[in-house]
Motif scaffolding. Sequence first.
Motif, mmCIF file in Angstrom:
data_model
loop_
_atom_site.group_PDB
_atom_site.id
_atom_site.type_symbol
_atom_site.label_atom_id
_atom_site.label_comp_id
_atom_site.label_asym_id
_atom_site.label_seq_id
_atom_site.Cartn_x
_atom_site.Cartn_y
_atom_site.Cartn_z
ATOM 1 N N PRO A 147 6.047 4.567 -3.744
ATOM 2 C CA PRO A 147 6.939 5.679 -3.403
ATOM 3 C C PRO A 147 7.272 6.527 -4.627
ATOM 4 C CG PRO A 147 8.159 3.620 -3.440
ATOM 5 C CD PRO A 147 6.721 3.273 -3.688
ATOM 6 N N SER A 171 -1.268 7.049 -0.439
ATOM 7 C CA SER A 171 -1.630 7.063 0.988
ATOM 8 C C SER A 171 -3.074 7.501 1.223
ATOM 9 C CB SER A 171 -0.680 7.968 1.779
ATOM 10 O OG SER A 171 -0.788 9.300 1.318
ATOM 11 N N ASN A 221 4.480 8.541 -0.178
ATOM 12 C CA ASN A 221 3.621 7.453 -0.638
ATOM 13 C C ASN A 221 2.494 8.054 -1.471
ATOM 14 O OD1 ASN A 221 1.866 5.334 -1.049
ATOM 15 N ND2 ASN A 221 1.448 4.986 1.124
ATOM 16 N N GLU A 237 0.839 -1.210 0.000
ATOM 17 C CA GLU A 237 0.000 0.000 0.000
ATOM 18 C C GLU A 237 0.864 1.247 0.000
ATOM 19 O OE1 GLU A 237 -2.596 -0.620 3.337
ATOM 20 O OE2 GLU A 237 -3.647 -2.267 2.321
ATOM 21 N N ASP A 238 1.920 1.192 -0.806
ATOM 22 C CA ASP A 238 2.890 2.286 -0.862
ATOM 23 C C ASP A 238 3.530 2.322 -2.246
ATOM 24 O OD1 ASP A 238 4.854 4.213 -0.447
ATOM 25 O OD2 ASP A 238 5.965 3.034 1.027
#
Length: 127
Positions: free
Chosen positions: A78, A89, A86, A75-76
């Motif tokens: 970058p 997010s 993130n 769930e990131d």
Amino acid sequence: MLAHSFTEDQRTFYLVMKKLWRKYLKEPKVLSSYHMKTTMFWVSEKTGKDGWKTDQYGYRFIDFFNQLIKFLQEEDVPNFFTPANNMISHVPKTDIREVLQKVRDIRQKPLLHLTNLSVPSNTFNII
């Protein structure tokens, strides 16, 4: 811009990834074309420019989708320039899980998805 440093083979590959996003991953709104480009940056950093010849597209396809799966599982996504950022997010976890399943499906059945894009399957040498 970093994308301008892509080789012609990298640009061709990215355009196919963008077509896959447009057809299969645009909804729910988890990933954007920028997320796809960011994934491309991360994979390119690991692979280097020599790993993007057309006869290696099948390997890069697997690398690309494995990286995208990893991002979604964590769930990131970058940001390439600011990795602490993130970029998903704010996205509901249920939407992330839905897109993760779609990405896994593309990874598991690449020929089906590429054929539906009218991309010759031999472009990626996937058996």
